[in-house]
Scaffold this active site. Structure first.
Site, mmCIF file in Angstrom:
data_model
loop_
_atom_site.group_PDB
_atom_site.id
_atom_site.type_symbol
_atom_site.label_atom_id
_atom_site.label_comp_id
_atom_site.label_asym_id
_atom_site.label_seq_id
_atom_site.Cartn_x
_atom_site.Cartn_y
_atom_site.Cartn_z
ATOM 1 N N CYS A 1 -10.059 -0.908 -4.070
ATOM 2 C CA CYS A 1 -9.496 0.373 -4.482
ATOM 3 C C CYS A 1 -10.289 0.981 -5.626
ATOM 4 C CB CYS A 1 -8.027 0.211 -4.883
ATOM 5 S SG CYS A 1 -7.761 -0.964 -6.237
ATOM 6 N N GLN B 1 0.831 -1.202 0.000
ATOM 7 C CA GLN B 1 0.000 0.000 0.000
ATOM 8 C C GLN B 1 0.870 1.260 0.000
ATOM 9 O OE1 GLN B 1 -3.054 0.317 -0.540
ATOM 10 N NE2 GLN B 1 -4.129 -1.547 0.070
ATOM 11 N N ASP C 1 -8.858 -8.458 -1.270
ATOM 12 C CA ASP C 1 -8.312 -7.149 -1.636
ATOM 13 C C ASP C 1 -7.826 -7.236 -3.083
ATOM 14 O OD1 ASP C 1 -7.351 -4.607 -1.686
ATOM 15 O OD2 ASP C 1 -5.624 -4.987 -0.387
ATOM 16 N N GLU D 1 -1.938 -15.776 -3.623
ATOM 17 C CA GLU D 1 -1.361 -14.712 -4.453
ATOM 18 C C GLU D 1 -0.696 -15.340 -5.669
ATOM 19 O OE1 GLU D 1 -0.089 -11.510 -6.265
ATOM 20 O OE2 GLU D 1 -1.305 -11.336 -4.439
#
Length: 814
Positions: free
Chosen positions: A737, A547, A709, A597
Site C-alpha cells: 500500500c 481492505q 502484504d 499475523e
C-alpha cells in the site's frame, strides 16, 4: 560561457549562474556569422594584462560586470586564471548590485535579504511560510489575555517546553508560562505584566540561537480561536451529570451568514481537498497521474540497486536491460481501475473536535496535528465516504452538541469523546448496484473511542445509554433506515487516537422496537459484522484489518493468485495475513496455506473465517513475522525432506501437521514475546483432494510461494533476510500500500550479495539522515551470501479513487 573563460580555460567546464545567462545580452553577430575573435592580451613589466586597444574603462564596463559570482573561482578554491580581468566577482566584496538593484541569488547578500523579507512578512501578517505556521499554532497559547503573550520564531525544532524554559532562564527573562511543541520552530510565552513583556522583548528580539536569530511576534487569536476556546471552557465548566444542559453553539450556516464574525473558512483548505485531493479530476486522468507517479517510483529501484552494486558486486542482468524499458526494473503493466469509484470505503474513522468556527464536529481534520492544525470539518463533500457513514457521523455530531462530557483536547490530552469508526458489511454482490452502493450494505458496526480516566462509571454508563438511544433513533428516522448491527466502546488512554490492538472493548446492546428494555453495557468483545470477497464470507471484528475497498480487493487478490502460479503441490505463506483474506481466497488453488499475523484478534477471526467457509488446509500462527518465519520455513523444509526419504525406504513418517510449533504454542501463548494469552491457534488439517476425500498428509510441496502484504512501513529487515536467504522459496508476490517501502524492500531482496559482508559501525549515526532507499542499500551490504530475486513484472490496483494512493503488486522470482 563567455569568450574570455573559454579562452582561459579550454579544458575546464564553467557553469555560469542561471541568472547571468538570463540577464546577459546576446553578443553581436556579423553578417558573415564569423565566430567572435578572442581578445588578445599582453603583459607589461608589471605583469598586468592589458588590451591592445585601450579604451575608456567607464565606457567599456558592461552593466552586468561583477554582478555574478565566478563559479570557477569558487569551485577551485579561489584559483581563476582570469585574475582581476574576470567579468565575474571573486568574492562578496567585489560583487556589485545588478541594474534592477538585486543581487546574485547565490550570494550571501541575496540569502540574507530573502530571510529578512520572510521575517518582515511574518511580522506584518502579509502571508508567507512563517505567518502560516503562526496562524496554525496560535491555539497553543493558553493565555487569557493575548496582549500578555508573545510568539518566539526561529527556535530550534528539536526543543520542547523544558528546553524553552531553560533558555528563558539563562537569559534572565521573567515569565508566567511557556510552551513549545517539538518539531515546530515556534514557542509561546505568557507574562504576568506589561513590564515583564517589554523587558523580555528587548532581551529576546534578535538574539542568536544556533544559526538563526530569534524574532518576537504578536499572538493575535482569530475569531475561530475564540470560539474553540469558548466551547472548550464551557464544557470544562459544565460537569458531567449536571441537570442544566450546555449552551449549543451556533450552526455553521448561522456563523457564515453573520456579518459580525470573520469567516475564515475561505482561508483554509476544504475537507474535500484534504481527504480526496483528486476528486475534481476525471477518473481517467486520476489513473494516468497515478501511473506516471508509480513509474517514477519504480525507476528508483533500478537506480538504487545500481548504486548498491559497488565494490566488485556484479551488476544484475535486469539492470543492464532496464534501458530497453525506459529505466524500469521490470515491465509495468499499468493500473487496474476500481469497480466502485464513489462511496467505496467500508471503514471510515472520524475525528471528534471543533471546526474552524468553534462548532463541535465529527469528521476529518484539516491538516496535520504536528503542524498545529486541530480543526475538524464534516465529511459532506468527500466522495469516498458512503452516505451511511456520513449519516452516522452527523447523528453522533448532534449528540455531542448536547452531551455534558467534554471533547478530547489534543493539546492538553484530556477529555472523553475521541473518535467514531463506522464499519460496513456488504452482501455477496450478486447484483452490485454501482449507482447506489449503499443498497448493498447489510450490516454496520459503530466503534466509539473514549477516554474514561477521571470520570465516574455510573455517569459514563448513563451517557453511553443516551448515546445508544440517539444512534437507534437517528438510524430509524433516516430514509431509508440505516442498518445498525453492533455498537462497541473502545476505551483508549493514549495521546494519539491510534489505539493498540489490546485496548479494552465492550459492546452495548442495541434497543430495538422489539426490545423495550434499556440498553445495558456488557463486557464482551464478540461484536462482528460480515463481508464477502470472491464468494467467501469473512467475519470482521472491531479492530481487525480488512481492505477498505471490497470490490477492488477482489481484483487485487485475483491478480496476486494468478502471478503466484499456484497448484496442488504449492505451499503458500501468507505473511501479514490479517483476517486471512488472501490465503483463504487462494486456498482452493494450493495444497497448504500458512498465515502469519501478530494481531491475536485477527488470527482468531482468520480461524473463524476458515471454519465458516469450510476450508481445512489452512494454519494461522499468531506471532511477529520476524520471530517465526525462519522456523516455519525450516519446519516445512525438514518435513518435506523426511517425506522424501520415507518414500525411498518405504517407512511411514508421522506428520507434524497436528503438532504445535513450539511449547509456547502448545500452551496458547503469544510467540511475539508479549507473554499474553491469545486464542488457540488453528492446527494444520489434512488437505482435501478434488474428490472430496482427505488427501494424504504426506504430500510433498514442490512449489513454495510467499505472498506478503505488509503495513505502510514495509517488511521487517529480519523477514527480508529470511525470505532472501531461504533457498526453498523461489517466488515472492509483494503487495504494497506504500510503493516507497516496496522499493526499499526490493533493493535488499534483489541486490546481489557481496563476497565479503560489511558489518555496520555502531558509532556511525549517519543512518539517521538516510531515506528508506539509502538504509536498504546499507543493509544489502551485510546480506548473507544468497541468490537474489529478480523483478519480473509490476502492476497497480486502484483501491483508493480520488486520492494519490493505490496498491502495487510486484512479482519477484529467482
Amino acid at each position: 560561457m563567455t569568450t574570455d573563460e573559454m579562452t582561459a580555460h579550454p579544458t575546464q567546464p564553467v557553469a555560469e549562474p542561471v541568472s547571468e545567462q538570463l540577464n546577459q545580452s546576446p553578443p553581436p553577430v556579423s553578417d558573415e556569422l564569423e565566430p567572435p575573435t578572442p581578445i588578445k592580451r599582453k603583459h607589461d613589466d608589471g605583469g598586468e594584462p592589458q588590451s591592445e586597444n585601450p579604451v575608456d574603462p567607464q565606457s567599456s564596463v558592461h552593466p552586468l560586470h561583477k554582478t555574478s559570482l565566478c563559479s570557477y573561482f569558487r569551485s577551485q578554491s579561489g584559483a581563476c586564471s582570469h585574475g582581476e580581468s574576470c567579468r565575474f566577482a571573486h568574492g562578496e566584496e567585489e560583487l556589485r548590485p545588478r541594474p534592477d538593484n538585486s543581487w546574485d541569488p547565490t550570494s550571501e547578500r541575496a540569502k540574507k535579504l530573502a530571510r529578512l523579507e520572510i521575517v518582515e512578512k511574518a511580522e506584518d501578517g502579509e502571508g508567507g511560510d512563517e505567518e502560516q505556521i503562526v496562524m496554525m499554532t496560535e491555539v497553543l497559547t493558553e493565555s487569557g489575555d493575548p496582549n500578555l503573550s508573545k510568539c518566539l520564531v526561529h527556535l530550534p525544532r528539536k526543543w520542547g517546553s523544558d528546553q524553552l524554559r531553560s533558555f528563558l532562564g539563562e537569559q534572565g527573562v521573567l515569565f508566567k508560562s511557556s510552551k513549545k511543541k517539538k518539531g515546530m520552530p515556534l514557542g509561546f510565552v505568557t507574562f504576568e505584566t506589561q513590564e515583564q513583556l517589554k523587558s523580555a522583548t528587548e532581551v529576546l528580539d534578535g538574539i542568536s540561537v544556533g544559526s538563526k536569530n530569534v524574532k518576537v511576534a504578536d499572538v493575535i487569536p482569530r475569531s475561530y480561536d475564540y470560539k474553540i476556546k469558548e466551547a472548550q471552557s464551557r464544557q470544562e465548566m459544565t460537569k458531567p451529570g449536571d441537570d442544566c444542559e450546555p449552551e449549543v453553539s451556533m450552526s455553521s450556516n448561522d456563523l457564515e451568514t453573520s456579518g459580525n464574525i470573520d469567516n475564515p473558512v475561505s482561508k483554509h483548505k476544504s475537507v474535500r481537498y484534504v481527504v480526496t485531493p483528486l476528486a475534481d479530476m476525471p477518473y481517467a486522468e486520476q489513473l494516468e497521474q497515478k501511473k506516471n507517479s508509480l513509474t517514477q517510483i519504480l525507476k528508483r529501484l533500478t537506480r538504487n540497486t545500481r548504486k548498491a552494486c559497488l565494490g566488485g558486486i556484479p551488476l544484475p542482468m535486469w539492470i543492464a536491460k532496464s534501458w530497453e524499458i525506459g529505466g524500469l526494473p521490470c515491465k509495468f503493466e499499468g493500473i487496474l481501475e476500481s469497480p466502485l469509484i464513489n462511496g467505496y470505503r467500508n471503514k471510515c474513522e472520524f475525528s471528534v473536535g471543533y471546526s474552524v468556527l468553534g462548532k463541535a464536529t465529527v469528521g476529518f481534520m484539516l491538516g496535520n496535528f504536528r503542524e498545529g492544525v486541530t480543526a475538524v470539518e464534516e465529511p459532506i463533500n468527500c466522495p469516498n465516504v458512503s452516505r451511511i457513514a456520513s449519516a452516522y457521523a452527523s447523528i453522533f455530531q448532534e449528540f455531542l452538541q448536547q452531551s455534558s462530557f467534554p471533547i478530547w483536547n489534543r493539546f492538553k490530552n484530556t477529555g472523553f469523546w475521541r473518535q467514531l469508526t463506522v464499519r460496513e458489511g456488504r452482501n455477496p454482490q450478486k447484483a452490485a448496484d454501482f449507482q447506489n452502493p449503499e443498497a448493498n450494505i447489510l450490516e454496520v458496526m459503530l466503534v466509539i473511542q473514549i477516554c474514561s480516566v477521571g470520570f465516574d462509571d455510573d455517569l459514563i454508563n448513563s451517557e453511553l445509554k443516551r448515546m445508544s438511544e440517539a444512534f437507534v433513533a437517528g438510524s430509524a428516522c433516516t430514509s431509508p433506515c440505516l442498518p445498525l448491527t453492533a455498537l462497541v466502546i473502545q476505551d483508549h488512554q493514549g495521546i494519539s487516537n491510534a489505539a493498540p490492538a489490546d485496548a479494552p472493548l465492550r459492546q452495548l446492546t442495541i434497543q430495538t422496537a422489539q426490545n423495550d428494555s434499556s440498553p445495558e453495557v456488557t463486557c464482551t468483545a464478540e461484536a462482528r459484522i460480515h463481508d464477502y470477497i470472491s464468494n467467501l464470507k469473512f467475519s470482521i471484528s472491531p479492530t481487525a484489518f480488512f481492505q477498505v475497498n471490497t470490490l477492488a480487493a477482489e481484483k487485487l487478490y485475483s491478480l496476486a493468485g494468478d502471478w503466484a502460479s499456484l497448484g496442488p503441490d504449492t505451499l503458500l505463506f501468507d505473511v501479514c495475513c490479517g483476517t486471512g483474506t488472501i490465503g483463504l481466497t487462494l486456498a482452493h488453488c494450493v495444497g497448504m496455506v500458512v498465515g502469519v499475523e501478530m494481531n491475536a484478534s485477527a488470527v482468531s477471526a482468520a480461524q473463524r473465517n476458515a471454519e465458516i467457509n469450510g476450508i481445512t488446509n489452512c494454519r494461522f500462527v499468531c506471532a511477529k513475522a520476524e520471530d517465526v518465519m525462519d522456523s516455519l520455513l525450516k519446519e516445512y523444509q525438514s518435513l518435506d525432506e523426511d517425506l522424501a526419504l520415507s518414500k525411498d525406504d518405504g517407512t511411514e513418517v508421522t506428520s507434524s501437521e497436528n503438532k504445535p510449533d513450539s511449547e509456547e504454542d502448545a500452551e496458547g501463548q503469544d510467540t511475539s514475546g508479549s507473554g499474553k494469552e491469545v486464542p488457540e491457534l488453528m492446527n494444520v488439517q489434512p488437505t482435501t483432494d478434488s474428490s472430496g476425500g482427505a488427501a494424504s498428509p504426506s504430500l510433498s510441496y514442490k512449489n513454495v510461494v510467499a505472498i506478503v502484504d505488509p503495513p505502510r512501513g514495509g517488511l521487517h529487515p529480519t523477514v527480508i533476510k529470511t525470505l532472501r536467504t531461504h533457498p526453498w522459496l523461489r517466488r515472492l508476490v509483494y503487495i504494497s500500500c506504500n510503493p516507497e517501502t516496496l522499493v526499499a524492500n526490493a533493493i535488499e531482496l534483489c541486490t546481489p550479495s557481496a563476497d565479503k559482508n560489511e558489518r555496520g559501525n555502531k558509532r556511525n549515526h549517519g543512518w539517521r539522515n538516510m531515506g528508506s532507499a539509502g538504509l536498504a542499500r546499507q543493509r544489502a551490504k551485510s546480506m548473507p551470501k544468497s541468490e537474489p530475486f529478480v523483478p519480473i513484472k509490476a502492476m497497480a490496483v486502484d483501491l483508493f479513487p480520488h486520492t494519490p494512493h493505490c496498491e502495487m503488486v510486484m512479482l519477484l522470482e529467482r
